[in-house]
Design a protein around this motif. Structure first.
Motif, PDB file in Angstrom:
ATOM      1  N   ILE A   1     -16.166 -34.579 -25.849  1.00 33.94           N
ATOM      2  CA  ILE A   1     -15.901 -35.670 -26.790  1.00 33.94           C
ATOM      3  C   ILE A   1     -14.470 -36.142 -26.567  1.00 33.94           C
ATOM      4  O   ILE A   1     -13.536 -35.325 -26.570  1.00 33.94           O
ATOM      5  N   PRO A   2     -14.221 -37.427 -26.377  1.00 36.03           N
ATOM      6  CA  PRO A   2     -12.842 -37.909 -26.174  1.00 36.03           C
ATOM      7  C   PRO A   2     -11.993 -37.706 -27.414  1.00 36.03           C
ATOM      8  O   PRO A   2     -12.481 -37.752 -28.549  1.00 36.03           O
ATOM      9  N   VAL A   3     -10.704 -37.467 -27.197  1.00 33.53           N
ATOM     10  CA  VAL A   3      -9.763 -37.243 -28.295  1.00 33.53           C
ATOM     11  C   VAL A   3      -9.376 -38.575 -28.911  1.00 33.53           C
ATOM     12  O   VAL A   3      -8.994 -39.515 -28.214  1.00 33.53           O
ATOM     13  N   GLU A   4      -9.505 -38.651 -30.259  1.00 35.33           N
ATOM     14  CA  GLU A   4      -9.137 -39.862 -30.973  1.00 35.33           C
ATOM     15  C   GLU A   4      -8.119 -39.507 -32.046  1.00 35.33           C
ATOM     16  O   GLU A   4      -7.633 -38.385 -32.131  1.00 35.33           O
ATOM     17  N   SER A   5      -7.804 -40.466 -32.870  1.00 33.84           N
ATOM     18  CA  SER A   5      -6.844 -40.233 -33.951  1.00 33.84           C
ATOM     19  C   SER A   5      -7.429 -39.273 -34.961  1.00 33.84           C
ATOM     20  O   SER A   5      -8.639 -39.086 -35.049  1.00 33.84           O
ATOM     21  N   ASP A   6      -6.557 -38.680 -35.801  1.00 29.28           N
ATOM     22  CA  ASP A   6      -6.991 -37.659 -36.748  1.00 29.28           C
ATOM     23  C   ASP A   6      -7.785 -38.224 -37.913  1.00 29.28           C
ATOM     24  O   ASP A   6      -8.411 -37.491 -38.655  1.00 29.28           O
ATOM     25  N   THR A   7      -7.744 -39.502 -38.138  1.00 28.25           N
ATOM     26  CA  THR A   7      -8.501 -40.108 -39.243  1.00 28.25           C
ATOM     27  C   THR A   7      -9.267 -41.301 -38.714  1.00 28.25           C
ATOM     28  O   THR A   7      -8.790 -42.033 -37.847  1.00 28.25           O
ATOM     29  N   ASP A   8     -10.456 -41.496 -39.235  1.00 21.60           N
ATOM     30  CA  ASP A   8     -11.243 -42.654 -38.816  1.00 21.60           C
ATOM     31  C   ASP A   8     -11.022 -43.805 -39.778  1.00 21.60           C
ATOM     32  O   ASP A   8     -10.166 -43.770 -40.653  1.00 21.60           O
ATOM     33  N   ASP A   9     -11.835 -44.858 -39.589  1.00 20.48           N
ATOM     34  CA  ASP A   9     -11.629 -46.071 -40.381  1.00 20.48           C
ATOM     35  C   ASP A   9     -11.859 -45.823 -41.865  1.00 20.48           C
ATOM     36  O   ASP A   9     -11.256 -46.466 -42.719  1.00 20.48           O
ATOM     37  N   GLU A  10     -12.745 -44.886 -42.209  1.00 12.31           N
ATOM     38  CA  GLU A  10     -13.039 -44.620 -43.615  1.00 12.31           C
ATOM     39  C   GLU A  10     -12.053 -43.649 -44.241  1.00 12.31           C
ATOM     40  O   GLU A  10     -12.077 -43.429 -45.441  1.00 12.31           O
ATOM     41  N   GLY A  11     -11.209 -43.045 -43.448  1.00  4.37           N
ATOM     42  CA  GLY A  11     -10.303 -42.039 -43.977  1.00  4.37           C
ATOM     43  C   GLY A  11     -10.945 -40.681 -44.137  1.00  4.37           C
ATOM     44  O   GLY A  11     -10.434 -39.831 -44.870  1.00  4.37           O
ATOM     45  N   ALA A  12     -12.071 -40.427 -43.474  1.00  3.95           N
ATOM     46  CA  ALA A  12     -12.732 -39.130 -43.559  1.00  3.95           C
ATOM     47  C   ALA A  12     -11.856 -38.062 -42.932  1.00  3.95           C
ATOM     48  O   ALA A  12     -11.259 -38.283 -41.874  1.00  3.95           O
ATOM     49  N   PRO A  13     -11.732 -36.908 -43.563  1.00  2.00           N
ATOM     50  CA  PRO A  13     -10.856 -35.855 -43.010  1.00  2.00           C
ATOM     51  C   PRO A  13     -11.385 -35.352 -41.680  1.00  2.00           C
ATOM     52  O   PRO A  13     -12.588 -35.259 -41.457  1.00  2.00           O
ATOM     53  N   ARG A  14     -10.437 -35.011 -40.790  1.00  2.00           N
ATOM     54  CA  ARG A  14     -10.791 -34.477 -39.472  1.00  2.00           C
ATOM     55  C   ARG A  14      -9.859 -33.320 -39.157  1.00  2.00           C
ATOM     56  O   ARG A  14      -8.790 -33.184 -39.749  1.00  2.00           O
ATOM     57  N   ILE A  15     -10.275 -32.512 -38.187  1.00  2.00           N
ATOM     58  CA  ILE A  15      -9.498 -31.343 -37.785  1.00  2.00           C
ATOM     59  C   ILE A  15      -8.564 -31.742 -36.659  1.00  2.00           C
ATOM     60  O   ILE A  15      -8.981 -32.375 -35.683  1.00  2.00           O
ATOM     61  N   SER A  16      -7.290 -31.390 -36.795  1.00  4.48           N
ATOM     62  CA  SER A  16      -6.301 -31.763 -35.784  1.00  4.48           C
ATOM     63  C   SER A  16      -6.434 -30.878 -34.551  1.00  4.48           C
ATOM     64  O   SER A  16      -6.990 -29.775 -34.599  1.00  4.48           O
ATOM     65  N   LEU A  17      -5.919 -31.358 -33.427  1.00  8.45           N
ATOM     66  CA  LEU A  17      -5.984 -30.604 -32.183  1.00  8.45           C
ATOM     67  C   LEU A  17      -5.205 -29.306 -32.265  1.00  8.45           C
ATOM     68  O   LEU A  17      -5.519 -28.330 -31.581  1.00  8.45           O
ATOM     69  N   ALA A  18      -4.152 -29.274 -33.099  1.00 12.13           N
ATOM     70  CA  ALA A  18      -3.337 -28.059 -33.225  1.00 12.13           C
ATOM     71  C   ALA A  18      -4.133 -26.895 -33.806  1.00 12.13           C
ATOM     72  O   ALA A  18      -3.774 -25.732 -33.598  1.00 12.13           O
ATOM     73  N   GLU A  19      -5.219 -27.191 -34.534  1.00 10.86           N
ATOM     74  CA  GLU A  19      -6.022 -26.136 -35.154  1.00 10.86           C
ATOM     75  C   GLU A  19      -7.168 -25.674 -34.265  1.00 10.86           C
ATOM     76  O   GLU A  19      -7.922 -24.780 -34.645  1.00 10.86           O
ATOM     77  N   MET A  20      -7.307 -26.255 -33.080  1.00  6.57           N
ATOM     78  CA  MET A  20      -8.432 -25.917 -32.209  1.00  6.57           C
ATOM     79  C   MET A  20      -7.995 -24.959 -31.116  1.00  6.57           C
ATOM     80  O   MET A  20      -6.834 -24.936 -30.699  1.00  6.57           O
ATOM     81  N   LEU A  21      -8.944 -24.157 -30.662  1.00 11.86           N
ATOM     82  CA  LEU A  21      -8.728 -23.232 -29.550  1.00 11.86           C
ATOM     83  C   LEU A  21      -9.453 -23.759 -28.322  1.00 11.86           C
ATOM     84  O   LEU A  21     -10.449 -24.461 -28.419  1.00 11.86           O
ATOM     85  N   GLU A  22      -8.931 -23.403 -27.162  1.00  9.99           N
ATOM     86  CA  GLU A  22      -9.625 -23.734 -25.922  1.00  9.99           C
ATOM     87  C   GLU A  22     -10.754 -22.725 -25.710  1.00  9.99           C
ATOM     88  O   GLU A  22     -10.561 -21.529 -25.871  1.00  9.99           O
ATOM     89  N   ASP A  23     -11.907 -23.226 -25.346  1.00 10.92           N
ATOM     90  CA  ASP A  23     -13.059 -22.357 -25.094  1.00 10.92           C
ATOM     91  C   ASP A  23     -12.940 -21.781 -23.692  1.00 10.92           C
ATOM     92  O   ASP A  23     -13.330 -22.409 -22.706  1.00 10.92           O
ATOM     93  N   LEU A  24     -12.367 -20.560 -23.587  1.00 11.24           N
ATOM     94  CA  LEU A  24     -12.102 -19.945 -22.294  1.00 11.24           C
ATOM     95  C   LEU A  24     -13.325 -19.196 -21.795  1.00 11.24           C
ATOM     96  O   LEU A  24     -14.025 -18.537 -22.556  1.00 11.24           O
ATOM     97  N   HIS A  25     -13.565 -19.260 -20.499  1.00  8.44           N
ATOM     98  CA  HIS A  25     -14.641 -18.501 -19.851  1.00  8.44           C
ATOM     99  C   HIS A  25     -14.003 -17.621 -18.799  1.00  8.44           C
ATOM    100  O   HIS A  25     -13.612 -18.101 -17.730  1.00  8.44           O
TER     101      HIS A  25
END
Length: 503
Positions: A464-488
């Motif tokens: 999924i491409p990275v977009e801004s932290d909020t959409d047009d409706e202002g729905a809450p989203r999770i920031s990239l800083a809170e995500m982990l890389e899925d390592l294999h």
């Protein structure tokens, strides 16, 4: 005379080999190295081909007498295991060096190059280099045998929750994954109202029960059944069962507390909203913003149930909204939530837009709502409430509408969700078609509630491409800083990289 002195001054002496007559430097055996090696083999007695047992299911090697260890290819641990297989013959010589000779990972062969020394004839020390070939043989370990024989287990934990929504189970699943509590299970089976965890030992099951008591409000009962016994050695074989019951309350439920419990929590109103369930039940009073935490023991002493199930959620549109600044607090009132704002709103059902019927209520969502917003809530005025505590309440104290959360476009949120969660490998049966909708509800709860999100491992979805932290409706989203890389991490770590990982 001078010429003879110069030629013999400090020149090394040479002797002839007693076997082949080649001039050599003097040594205790008076024999050249080639002849000495042809007469003496210091590697005699050391096997040149050895078998090693390997379990393909769990990728572990067998280390006598009865343990299975996990080793990467060409790692220090695997080299130590190989040397232990020839430990007795090696004790008769001096091991100078040992290392792997590269082989194809799928060749079922391990080659170890050994350098040894040994004292031979008349004190001469001979050094020899040779290769020992290890044949990797497939053998299933005892743990994998128990996994394959699905009916072989010593303890089972039956986790149940008497609710229509599985939000608490989805949250519990992520905690189990985060702390690796599923590693000792033989299998995990999902049924309609819970999960079953099967274990090969009672100790592993008890450890899991302790983990459940620390993470969700619950209670349990233990029982055991005698399978067999040996009266001569006084040994018994039992199968243990742990029945764990989680409190029947989920996030976004509306509950009615008993008068005694409401008074003990700071004289809060009996009608409350459950904002989250972690190690305790977190409630908020939508009329005063007063919050309270109820642990498992308190709940079982003063039990209460959800007034409405999630399918009774209705969509309202906000007509008017105002924030209440001065909140009147009664004597002995408890803590007030700082993350919410008290609002007074007029709402109308979206299904009744052709009428002029509106509802007035107080809500804890005053910081989120504006006129024209869509919000989900329960219509208590037109709902048949069958609850012993509500039936004893004064009807004036029961609100007409209880608002739960702001409504956003679900399709757009799913399309822009650039993160994912891991799932437990489990057997599923009698799956509901409603499970996907409930799982999407849980994902939305993670986006909206940071307190739940911090206990969950969230992985970035690279598709999924990275977009801004909020959409047009202002729905809450999770920031990239809170995500982990899925390592294999590859299992075929070899050479120096494997050694560095082990250190």
């Amino acid at each position: 005379m001078e010429y003879m002195t110069e030629s013999t001054d400090r020149s090394p002496g040479h002797i002839l080999c007693c076997e082949c007559g080649v001039p050599i430097s003097p040594n205790p055996a008076n024999i050249c190295v080639a002849c000495l090696r042809s007469k003496v083999d210091i590697s005699q007695g050391i096997p040149k081909q050895v078998s090693v047992s390997f379990c393909k299911q769990c990728e572990r090697y067998f280390q006598p007498p009865g343990t299975w260890i996990q080793c990467a290819l060409e790692s220090r641990e695997l080299l130590a295991l190989c040397l232990k297989k020839i430990k007795a013959p090696l004790s008769k010589v001096r091991l100078v060096d040992a290392g792997f000779v590269w082989t194809e990972p799928h060749s079922k062969r391990l080659k170890v190059k050994l350098t040894i020394q040994k004292e031979v004839m008349n004190g001469a020390i001979l050094q020899q280099v040779f290769v020992v070939d290890y044949v990797v043989q497939s053998q299933m370990c005892g743990d994998c045998h128990r996994v394959e024989a699905k009916d072989f287990w010593k303890a089972v934990i039956q986790v149940r929750q008497k609710t229509l929504h599985k939000k608490t189970f989805y949250y519990l699943e992520q905690l189990i994954l985060k702390y690796g509590m599923h590693q000792n299970t033989l299998r995990i089976k999902e049924i309609h109202d819970g999960l079953d965890f099967y274990y090969s030992s009672k100790q592993h099951a008890q450890k899991m029960v302790e983990f459940l008591q620390c993470t969700v409000p619950c209670r349990y009962k233990a029982s055991q059944r005698l399978i067999s016994q040996d009266i001569h050695s006084n040994t018994y074989n039992y199968k243990s069962t742990f029945s764990v019951e989680i409190v029947p309350v989920c996030k976004d439920n509306v509950v009615c507390l008993s008068p005694k419990l409401a008074q003990s929590l700071g004289n809060m109103n009996q009608i409350c909203v459950c904002i989250r369930v972690t190690s305790a039940i977190h409630l908020i009073d939508p009329n005063t913003l007063q919050v309270a935490d109820i642990d498992g023991s308190t709940f079982w002493s003063h039990p209460f149930n959800s007034l409405c199930h999630p399918k009774q959620l209705e969509e309202f549109i906000v007509m008017e909204c105002s924030t209440v600044r001065d909140i009147k607090r009664a004597a002995g009132a408890g803590m007030i939530s700082k993350k919410h704002a008290l609002g007074e709103v007029w709402v109308q059902k979206t299904s009744e837009m052709n009428t002029d019927k509106q509802y007035f209520c107080r809500t804890h969502l005053g910081h989120l709502l504006n006129p024209g917003d869509l919000v989900l809530g329960f219509d208590l005025a037109n709902c048949n409430l069958n609850d012993e505590h509500v039936n004893k309440m004064n009807s004036d104290r029961v609100p007409d509408v209880v608002l739960i959360k702001k409504s956003y476009d679900r399709t757009k949120r799913q399309r822009r969700r650039n993160w994912k969660l891991k799932e437990l490998a489990r057997e599923r049966e009698n799956m509901d078609t409603d499970d996907e909708r409930q799982y999407q509800d849980f994902l939305e709860d993670l986006e909206e509630d940071e307190a739940i999100r911090k206990n969950v491992n969230i992985y970035r979805d690279s598709t999924i491409p990275v977009e801004s932290d909020t959409d047009d409706e202002g729905a809450p989203r999770i920031s990239l800083a809170e995500m982990l890389e899925d390592l294999h991490i590859s299992q075929d770590a070899t050479g120096e990289e494997g050694a560095s990982m082990m250190t």
